[in-house]
Enzyme design. Structure first.
Site, PDB file in Angstrom:
ATOM      1  N   GLY A 229       1.076  -1.461  -0.199  1.00  0.00           N
ATOM      2  CA  GLY A 229       0.265  -0.133  -0.374  1.00  0.00           C
ATOM      3  C   GLY A 229       0.961   1.879  -0.300  1.00  0.00           C
ATOM      4  O   GLY A 229       1.859   1.145  -0.148  1.00  0.00           O
TER       5      GLY A 229
ATOM      6  N   ALA B 252      -5.004  -2.915   5.920  1.00  0.00           N
ATOM      7  CA  ALA B 252      -6.312  -2.198   6.103  1.00  0.00           C
ATOM      8  C   ALA B 252      -7.180  -2.895   4.605  1.00  0.00           C
ATOM      9  O   ALA B 252      -6.987  -2.351   3.471  1.00  0.00           O
ATOM     10  CB  ALA B 252      -7.052  -0.282   6.180  1.00  0.00           C
TER      11      ALA B 252
ATOM     12  N   THR C 115      -9.211  -0.775   2.354  1.00  0.00           N
ATOM     13  CA  THR C 115      -9.232   0.941   2.566  1.00  0.00           C
ATOM     14  C   THR C 115     -10.605   1.502   1.559  1.00  0.00           C
ATOM     15  O   THR C 115     -10.148   2.493   1.078  1.00  0.00           O
ATOM     16  CB  THR C 115      -8.182   1.782   1.961  1.00  0.00           C
ATOM     17  OG1 THR C 115      -7.576   0.583   0.802  1.00  0.00           O
ATOM     18  CG2 THR C 115      -7.167   1.535   3.356  1.00  0.00           C
TER      19      THR C 115
ATOM     20  N   THR D 211      -7.954   5.725  11.358  1.00  0.00           N
ATOM     21  CA  THR D 211      -8.636   6.434  10.685  1.00  0.00           C
ATOM     22  C   THR D 211      -9.362   7.700  11.231  1.00  0.00           C
ATOM     23  O   THR D 211      -9.889   7.240  12.536  1.00  0.00           O
ATOM     24  CB  THR D 211      -8.579   6.039   9.419  1.00  0.00           C
ATOM     25  OG1 THR D 211      -9.824   6.740   8.663  1.00  0.00           O
ATOM     26  CG2 THR D 211     -10.301   5.346  10.159  1.00  0.00           C
TER      27      THR D 211
ATOM     28  N   TYR E 151     -16.468   1.733   7.023  1.00  0.00           N
ATOM     29  CA  TYR E 151     -14.819   1.509   6.849  1.00  0.00           C
ATOM     30  C   TYR E 151     -15.063   2.404   8.436  1.00  0.00           C
ATOM     31  O   TYR E 151     -13.932   2.011   8.779  1.00  0.00           O
ATOM     32  CB  TYR E 151     -14.855   2.613   5.393  1.00  0.00           C
ATOM     33  CG  TYR E 151     -13.114   2.692   6.033  1.00  0.00           C
ATOM     34  CD1 TYR E 151     -12.107   2.020   5.935  1.00  0.00           C
ATOM     35  CD2 TYR E 151     -12.652   3.665   6.051  1.00  0.00           C
ATOM     36  CE1 TYR E 151     -10.527   2.131   6.032  1.00  0.00           C
ATOM     37  CE2 TYR E 151     -11.432   4.619   6.667  1.00  0.00           C
ATOM     38  CZ  TYR E 151     -10.124   3.643   6.629  1.00  0.00           C
ATOM     39  OH  TYR E 151      -9.099   3.940   6.575  1.00  0.00           O
TER      40      TYR E 151
ATOM     41  N   LYS F 219     -12.711   0.278  11.077  1.00  0.00           N
ATOM     42  CA  LYS F 219     -11.522   0.372  11.897  1.00  0.00           C
ATOM     43  C   LYS F 219     -11.914   1.343  13.051  1.00  0.00           C
ATOM     44  O   LYS F 219     -11.173   0.454  14.487  1.00  0.00           O
ATOM     45  CB  LYS F 219     -11.668   1.848  11.222  1.00  0.00           C
ATOM     46  CG  LYS F 219     -10.759   1.150   9.695  1.00  0.00           C
ATOM     47  CD  LYS F 219      -9.131   0.661  10.018  1.00  0.00           C
ATOM     48  CE  LYS F 219      -8.039   1.746  10.179  1.00  0.00           C
ATOM     49  NZ  LYS F 219      -6.736   1.163   9.229  1.00  0.00           N
TER      50      LYS F 219
END
Length: 285
Positions: A11, A62, A64, A103, A127, A131
């Site tokens: 990533g 993650a 994302t 995040t 999301y 998280k």
């Protein structure tokens, strides 16, 4: 020597850590992704940690894809929640350091001043919810010498991100509409990667700690786009639009500026302004 496991290494943040790795000879890096190591498998990860004598885990992995997560709840839960819980257990069992990246989406975006680490969380998307579930799992396990770093609006010369999308669209169009009513701060992944490597020797906590990191300053997506085109000297018409004119599957926070005082004071770091870091990234592109 510190043996560091970096997950999600393909990533944006993981790729920046790969580039910086050669500048840190005291660290021995092990870069993995989900295909190489199933981070939700406790026995597999624990065996890897033991065999490689891992002393630090940096979890960049993650799910994302924010809009796709609204329907792909299972995979989002696996990567953003269950894998994090797994790392927390292993960090505690093996007495190793853990840095987990989270995040701004754990907040609902209704603040009018920068969010501190102690502000109430209230995610508005799958999301953000998954998280936050990962964060809560870590907090319950509470491994020593471990931290959560929340960040926002990440971009890099690697991977897919807003900066590269704007540059691509500028080659295809003469006019663009960009959202004006979402406010935050861009984060250059290389700046975050540098901070992660700098703070490893300073990690000394009896309980899990939460920190915020982004670049300095505040802007809208419209401001961000204008800066990209200004710095690249691209002549394109950019029109300010409202969120309601660009509907998405997942709800975005309208305000997600993060207060960085805690991480600055604790680790004595200096944070660059977002526009200066953007200029540096654009030079690489």
């Amino acid at each position: 020597m510190n043996n560091i496991l970096v997950t999600g290494s393909n990533g944006q943040l993981g790729s920046e850590l790969r580039v910086l790795a050669q500048k840190y000879p005291a660290y021995n890096f092990h870069f993995t992704d989900y295909k190489a190591l199933d981070i939700t498998n406790h026995s597999a990860v624990k065996a890897f940690v033991k065999e490689a004598h891992i002393s630090v885990i940096i979890n960049c992995a993650a799910y994302t894809a924010v809009d796709k997560a609204e329907t792909d709840i299972e995979m989002s839960t696996k990567l953003n929640h269950l894998a994090v819980e797994n790392f927390g257990k292993i960090a505690k069992e093996s007495n190793i350091q853990l840095i987990h990246i989270s995040t701004d989406y754990v907040f609902d975006g209704t603040n009018h001043i920068p969010y501190t680490e102690n502000d109430k969380t209230n995610p508005q998307s799958v999301y953000g919810s998954t998280k936050l579930a990962g964060e809560k799992a870590l907090q319950q396990i509470n491994p020593a010498n471990s931290i959560i770093i929340r960040t926002s609006w990440v971009y890099s010369s690697f991977g897919n991100n807003f900066v590269k999308t704007m540059l691509r669209l500028a080659n295809e169009r003469t006019e663009l509409g960009v959202i004006l009513d979402q406010i935050g701060t861009p984060t250059y992944a290389r700046d975050l990667a540098k901070v992660l490597l700098e703070i490893i020797p300073k990690l000394n906590t009896k309980t899990l700690e939460v920190y915020h990191f982004s670049n300095k300053g505040v802007c809208s997506w419209y401001d961000f786009a204008k800066a990209i085109f200004d710095l690249k000297e691209i002549d394109i018409q950019v029109n300010a639009i409202e969120t309601s004119q660009y509907p998405t599957a997942a709800k975005r926070p309208f305000y997600s500026v993060l207060n960085k005082n805690k991480i600055e004071d604790t680790f004595q770091i200096e944070i660059a302004h977002w526009r200066d870091s953007l200029k540096e990234c654009l030079q690489k592109l």
